[in-house]
Design a protein around this motif. Sequence first.
Motif, PDB file in Angstrom:
ATOM      1  N   LEU A  80      68.351  16.794 135.634  1.00  0.00           N
ATOM      2  CA  LEU A  80      66.911  17.032 135.778  1.00  0.00           C
ATOM      3  C   LEU A  80      66.185  16.796 134.458  1.00  0.00           C
ATOM      4  O   LEU A  80      65.214  16.031 134.389  1.00  0.00           O
ATOM      5  CB  LEU A  80      66.668  18.454 136.276  1.00  0.00           C
TER       6      LEU A  80
ATOM      7  N   SER B  24      66.504  12.991 133.199  1.00  0.00           N
ATOM      8  CA  SER B  24      65.693  12.023 133.941  1.00  0.00           C
ATOM      9  C   SER B  24      64.206  12.238 133.686  1.00  0.00           C
ATOM     10  O   SER B  24      63.444  11.274 133.540  1.00  0.00           O
ATOM     11  CB  SER B  24      65.996  12.112 135.444  1.00  0.00           C
TER      12      SER B  24
ATOM     13  N   THR C  16      59.453  18.504 145.974  1.00  0.00           N
ATOM     14  CA  THR C  16      60.381  19.607 145.706  1.00  0.00           C
ATOM     15  C   THR C  16      59.780  20.937 146.148  1.00  0.00           C
ATOM     16  O   THR C  16      60.439  21.746 146.819  1.00  0.00           O
ATOM     17  CB  THR C  16      60.713  19.676 144.198  1.00  0.00           C
TER      18      THR C  16
ATOM     19  N   PHE D 236      69.954  12.616 145.032  1.00  0.00           N
ATOM     20  CA  PHE D 236      69.698  12.445 143.598  1.00  0.00           C
ATOM     21  C   PHE D 236      70.442  11.215 143.074  1.00  0.00           C
ATOM     22  O   PHE D 236      69.917  10.449 142.258  1.00  0.00           O
ATOM     23  CB  PHE D 236      70.132  13.693 142.827  1.00  0.00           C
TER      24      PHE D 236
ATOM     25  N   CYS E  58      68.866   7.719 141.307  1.00  0.00           N
ATOM     26  CA  CYS E  58      69.339   7.117 140.052  1.00  0.00           C
ATOM     27  C   CYS E  58      69.865   5.701 140.282  1.00  0.00           C
ATOM     28  O   CYS E  58      69.617   4.798 139.470  1.00  0.00           O
ATOM     29  CB  CYS E  58      70.436   7.988 139.442  1.00  0.00           C
TER      30      CYS E  58
ATOM     31  N   ARG F 100      64.197  11.930 144.942  1.00  0.00           N
ATOM     32  CA  ARG F 100      64.694  12.904 143.973  1.00  0.00           C
ATOM     33  C   ARG F 100      64.080  14.277 144.224  1.00  0.00           C
ATOM     34  O   ARG F 100      64.772  15.306 144.164  1.00  0.00           O
ATOM     35  CB  ARG F 100      64.383  12.465 142.549  1.00  0.00           C
TER      36      ARG F 100
ATOM     37  N   GLY G 217      65.659  15.860 147.194  1.00  0.00           N
ATOM     38  CA  GLY G 217      67.024  16.223 146.824  1.00  0.00           C
ATOM     39  C   GLY G 217      67.075  17.485 145.992  1.00  0.00           C
ATOM     40  O   GLY G 217      67.928  18.354 146.200  1.00  0.00           O
ATOM     41  N   MET G 218      66.133  17.630 145.047  1.00  0.00           N
ATOM     42  CA  MET G 218      66.088  18.835 144.231  1.00  0.00           C
ATOM     43  C   MET G 218      65.824  20.068 145.087  1.00  0.00           C
ATOM     44  O   MET G 218      66.408  21.134 144.870  1.00  0.00           O
ATOM     45  CB  MET G 218      64.995  18.701 143.164  1.00  0.00           C
TER      46      MET G 218
ATOM     47  N   PHE H 215      75.960  13.371 139.522  1.00  0.00           N
ATOM     48  CA  PHE H 215      75.624  13.985 140.808  1.00  0.00           C
ATOM     49  C   PHE H 215      76.553  13.511 141.922  1.00  0.00           C
ATOM     50  O   PHE H 215      76.878  14.267 142.834  1.00  0.00           O
ATOM     51  CB  PHE H 215      74.161  13.695 141.156  1.00  0.00           C
TER      52      PHE H 215
END
Length: 518
Positions: A279, A282, A312, A341, A345, A367, A370-371, A492
């Motif tokens: 986290l 990135s 999120t 995640f 990436c 992302r 996913g978080m 991840f």
Amino acid sequence: MKLGFDKWVVVLTVTTAALLQTIDSSIVNVTLNQMMGNLGASLGDISWVVTGYAAASAVMITMSGWLSAKLGRRNYFAASIVVFTIASVFCGLSTNVWELVFFRVLQGIGGGGLLTTAQSILIQTFPKEDIGIANAIFGMGVIIGPSIGPTLGGYITDNLSWNWVFYINIPFGILATVMTYAYIKEPAEKVAAGSMDWLALIMLTVGIGGLQIILEKGQENDWFDSRFITLMTTAAVLCIVGFIWRQLTVDIPILDLRLLRRRRYAVGTLFNFILGFGLFASVFIIPVFCQTILGFTASQTGLLLMPGSIATGLMMPVVGGLLRKNFTSPIVYAGIGFLMFFGFCFDLSFISLEAGPDYFFWPLIVRGIGMGLIFIPLTTVTLADLKPVEIPQGSALSNTIRQLGGTFGTAIMTTYISTRTVFHSSRLGDNISVYNPLSADRLRQYTQLFLSKGDALVTATSKAYRLLQGSVVKQALVMTYADAFLIIGGFFLVCVPLLLLFIGKKIEAPAHVEMAME
């Protein structure tokens, strides 16, 4: 459900203080490029503005319980706000990067006590039937901070200057301090402070600080060919080993490492480290890449990051509701989150110089979702086997490890970008030759361009070589950042099969996690 006016003000007060901390953890990311230019700092130097704050916060999390008992909860909370606000003033007044880093560390000392103390204030202020709505409002404030931080920072940077991302804290800090003394009360039952294990705290601070310096400055000083790095490594290792030994042998540790004997808790804590690593790393490299390589403004970069943060925030209550209904195991949600995640990436590992703002939209949404899928399930699984009396220590250790993951992730990626850029520049530079048809043709085009502007042949040729070399460095940076995204994603991806280590008896959320999801 009715809440009295005073209790609403308590919610507003602690949420305002939490916003100060969460906004400031993300608002500087989009100003780093301007800071580098104004303060004459390198990427390695400016990364300390992020990691110094996070490392100081991590250390203060371990002390917040003791300081709250020693000074009084209200006094400690107010003192944290005052330290944070005063440090903000001096951050804005800094004239070089190391002044800024020093005052960011002071900010982290103030900020580290805000979130944990704010949550304890809510829990002790509200009756059980009202704690759900109070936590929901507080939780939304915590989510809003990282969402609006980059956007607010970008707008301020483009229209004022980077200094104002710190000055904006002043009125809110003053307001939160006044409201704290006016409306927040000390709990009726006093908690005995006991004695602080200062030796353990010093070893923890030296260990974390030493590792940070090694990661940030190792490449610059040729690693262990440098006596300074060798001595710093020795000190860091001895202090970390000494800290671990002391925490396992004293009766009242500041971080109860004995909880790591619980398999689920130990695995969850490892995942929290990886979560912090990915986290923070990135969030650090995306703004730098967009502004340094792609030429985005600070405002464009801030707006770029906002949809993912909102995703999120929207996902967290959804996932909380799904967990309460027991549709499936929290491990499944976390696994999907880790895969998403990695997908984010992996997508960005194909980045190019032609990428525009639209290129980042869906990867950052992925992302963000996913978080949301990772955070609450991971907290639930990690704390599930702890006894109620162990949860405060368990939560403190887990939060500290996540913060440390973030500081090390940022430092490691900064060093990696420096070394990998040299590697790619060297590889690409080998192809610049008059014997290579492509580079010869590009040199010819550049030379003709400068000749057409009136330069002499020797001058035009020299400028052509410099322009081509600049293109090589820029392309090397793009390749380096693409590699960095892939490495972060790899962390991840590795987590997915490791989730099997959580399998055991049925996972049930501890009471404080359930209240946070109401």
